[in-house]
Design a protein around this motif. Structure first.
Motif, PDB file in Angstrom:
ATOM      1  N   SER A   1      54.429 -21.147  55.639  1.00 52.57           N
ATOM      2  CA  SER A   1      55.153 -22.274  56.255  1.00 52.57           C
ATOM      3  C   SER A   1      55.234 -23.495  55.326  1.00 52.57           C
ATOM      4  CB  SER A   1      54.468 -22.693  57.570  1.00 52.57           C
ATOM      5  OG  SER A   1      54.297 -21.597  58.408  1.00 52.57           O
ATOM      6  N   GLY A   2      55.562 -23.259  54.072  1.00 56.20           N
ATOM      7  CA  GLY A   2      55.758 -24.364  53.129  1.00 56.20           C
ATOM      8  C   GLY A   2      54.473 -24.957  52.572  1.00 56.20           C
ATOM      9  N   VAL A   3      53.319 -24.465  52.970  1.00 59.74           N
ATOM     10  CA  VAL A   3      52.031 -25.007  52.508  1.00 59.74           C
ATOM     11  C   VAL A   3      51.383 -24.052  51.517  1.00 59.74           C
ATOM     12  CG1 VAL A   3      49.824 -25.969  53.300  1.00 59.74           C
ATOM     13  CG2 VAL A   3      51.668 -25.601  54.927  1.00 59.74           C
ATOM     14  N   SER A   4      50.698 -24.609  50.538  1.00 58.96           N
ATOM     15  CA  SER A   4      49.858 -23.781  49.657  1.00 58.96           C
ATOM     16  C   SER A   4      48.428 -24.198  49.910  1.00 58.96           C
ATOM     17  CB  SER A   4      50.184 -24.052  48.184  1.00 58.96           C
ATOM     18  OG  SER A   4      51.445 -23.527  47.895  1.00 58.96           O
ATOM     19  N   LEU A   5      47.677 -23.302  50.471  1.00 62.93           N
ATOM     20  CA  LEU A   5      46.286 -23.607  50.789  1.00 62.93           C
ATOM     21  C   LEU A   5      45.398 -22.913  49.761  1.00 62.93           C
ATOM     22  CD1 LEU A   5      45.014 -25.275  53.015  1.00 62.93           C
ATOM     23  CD2 LEU A   5      44.847 -23.221  54.415  1.00 62.93           C
ATOM     24  N   ARG A   6      44.695 -23.736  48.985  1.00 58.35           N
ATOM     25  CA  ARG A   6      43.849 -23.207  47.911  1.00 58.35           C
ATOM     26  C   ARG A   6      42.473 -22.898  48.473  1.00 58.35           C
ATOM     27  NH1 ARG A   6      44.483 -22.835  42.757  1.00 58.35           N
ATOM     28  NH2 ARG A   6      46.588 -23.684  42.919  1.00 58.35           N
ATOM     29  N   ALA A   7      41.952 -21.715  48.165  1.00 61.91           N
ATOM     30  CA  ALA A   7      40.647 -21.327  48.691  1.00 61.91           C
ATOM     31  C   ALA A   7      39.531 -22.108  48.025  1.00 61.91           C
ATOM     32  CB  ALA A   7      40.430 -19.833  48.471  1.00 61.91           C
ATOM     33  N   LYS A   8      38.609 -22.604  48.840  1.00 68.84           N
ATOM     34  CA  LYS A   8      37.378 -23.183  48.302  1.00 68.84           C
ATOM     35  C   LYS A   8      36.421 -22.026  48.031  1.00 68.84           C
ATOM     36  CE  LYS A   8      37.678 -27.368  51.158  1.00 68.84           C
ATOM     37  NZ  LYS A   8      39.088 -27.162  51.451  1.00 68.84           N
ATOM     38  N   PRO A   9      35.430 -22.243  47.145  1.00 72.17           N
ATOM     39  CA  PRO A   9      34.491 -21.141  46.859  1.00 72.17           C
ATOM     40  C   PRO A   9      33.714 -20.733  48.116  1.00 72.17           C
ATOM     41  CG  PRO A   9      34.183 -23.015  45.352  1.00 72.17           C
ATOM     42  CD  PRO A   9      35.169 -23.457  46.378  1.00 72.17           C
ATOM     43  N   GLY A  23      40.455 -18.760  42.621  1.00 69.59           N
ATOM     44  CA  GLY A  23      41.887 -18.807  42.330  1.00 69.59           C
ATOM     45  C   GLY A  23      42.808 -18.372  43.460  1.00 69.59           C
ATOM     46  N   MET A  24      42.246 -17.944  44.598  1.00 69.35           N
ATOM     47  CA  MET A  24      43.104 -17.457  45.686  1.00 69.35           C
ATOM     48  C   MET A  24      43.882 -18.609  46.330  1.00 69.35           C
ATOM     49  SD  MET A  24      42.959 -14.290  46.426  1.00 69.35           S
ATOM     50  CE  MET A  24      42.231 -13.077  45.383  1.00 69.35           C
TER      51      MET A  24
END
Ligand SMILES: O=C(O)CCC(=O)C(=O)O
Ligand SMILES: [Fe+2]
Length: 228
Positions: free
Chosen positions: A90-98, A84-85
Motif C-alpha cells: 500500500s505505498g509503504v516500505s517497512l524496513r525490518a528491525k533486527p 535487509g528485509m
C-alpha cells in the motif's frame, strides 16, 4: 442493501501433522488452520514483553495509500526480520528491525509448527476496539506466495473476517455457498493462512465499538530474498 449470505464456515480437524488439534477451514480456495499455541500464562508473558520492548513505526511508515490517498493507519505497526528485509505494501516500505530474542523464540516455534522458515514478521497493535485493519489481501509480490502466513494473536480477542473475492470483482463469478468466514482470534492463538487463500479471499479486522483491551498481532511471513 442486505448481504446475500450470512457468516458461515466450514470446519474440520486440521490435516497438518503438527497442528492436529487445530481446526481446519476450507472453502473455495481458502485453506486455514486455527488453534491455541501458547498457554494463557505464556501468552500473558509475551504480551507484556511486546508492550515493553516493541518499537512502532512513526512518520511516513505509519501511512498507507488507499485509492491514491494517504491515510494514517488506525493502529500501530512495526516489522522485524532478517537483515535487509523490506516489506512493500500500500505505498509503504517497512524496513525490518533486527530480531529481538523473544521474537526469535516465537519465530522458531512457529516455523517448526508450520514447517516453513519465516524471515519476517509484521506486527500490529490495536489499542482497543476502535483500532482496526481494512479489507485486503496479503499477496504482495515481495512475498513467497507458496509459503503460508502464520498469524499469532495476543491480548483482546477480536473477530477476523474473510470475504471471498467475488464480493469485489466487477464481473462476478457464481457466488460460492460460503462467501464470509468469521473467526475469533484469541489470546495465544495461531491462524495459518495457506496458499492459495490470499489469492481468492480478502480479510479484515473490523472495528468494534466500546471494546476495551490491547491486542497485538504478529504475522510471520516469508519474503523472497531477492526483494532485499
Ligand atoms: O491483526 C490481524 O489479525 C490482521 C493482520 C493482517 O491481516 C496483516 O497483518 O496483514
Ligand atoms: Fe493481512
Amino acid at each position: 442493501m442486505a448481504e446475500a449470505t450470512s457468516y458461515s464456515k466450514v470446519e474440520s480437524h486440521c490435516c497438518c501433522p503438527r497442528l492436529s488439534l487445530h481446526k481446519h477451514y476450507s472453502a473455495n480456495g481458502l485453506s486455514c488452520c486455527y488453534g491455541t499455541v501458547y498457554s494463557r500464562k505464556d501468552a500473558d508473558l509475551i504480551l507484556a514483553e511486546c508492550e515493553s520492548s516493541l518499537v512502532y513505526a512513526v512518520g511516513a511508515e505509519k501511512k498507507v495509500k488507499v485509492y491514491g490517498k494517504w491515510h494514517e493507519i488506525p493502529r500501530k505497526q512495526s516489522a522485524y526480520g532478517d537483515p535487509g528485509m523490506v516489506y512493500r505494501f500500500s505505498g509503504v516500505s517497512l524496513r525490518a528491525k533486527p530480531w529481538l530474542p523473544f521474537l526469535i523464540e516465537i519465530r522458531d516455534r512457529v516455523s517448526e509448527l508450520c514447517q516453513c522458515q519465516f524471515n519476517f514478521v509484521l506486527i500490529n497493535r490495536y489499542k482497543d476496539g476502535e483500532d482496526s485493519m481494512g479489507e485486503h489481501q496479503d499477496d504482495e509480490k515481495d512475498l513467497d506466495l507458496t509459503a503460508p502466513i502464520a498469524s499469532l494473536s495476543f491480548g483482546r480477542a477480536r473477530d477476523f473476517v474473510f470475504r471471498h473475492e467475488s464480493v469485489k470483482l466487477k464481473k462476478k463469478p457464481p457466488l460460492p455457498k460460503t462467501d464470509k468466514i468469521k473467526i475469533e482470534l484469541g489470546h495465544g492463538s495461531m491462524l495459518v493462512m495457506n496458499p492459495p487463500t490470499n489469492n481468492h479471499w480478502y480479510h479484515s479486522l473490523p472495528a468494534r465499538k466500546n471494546l476495551l483491551g490491547v491486542r497485538v498481532n504478529m504475522t510471520f511471513r516469508k519474503i523472497n530474498t531477492r526483494s532485499k
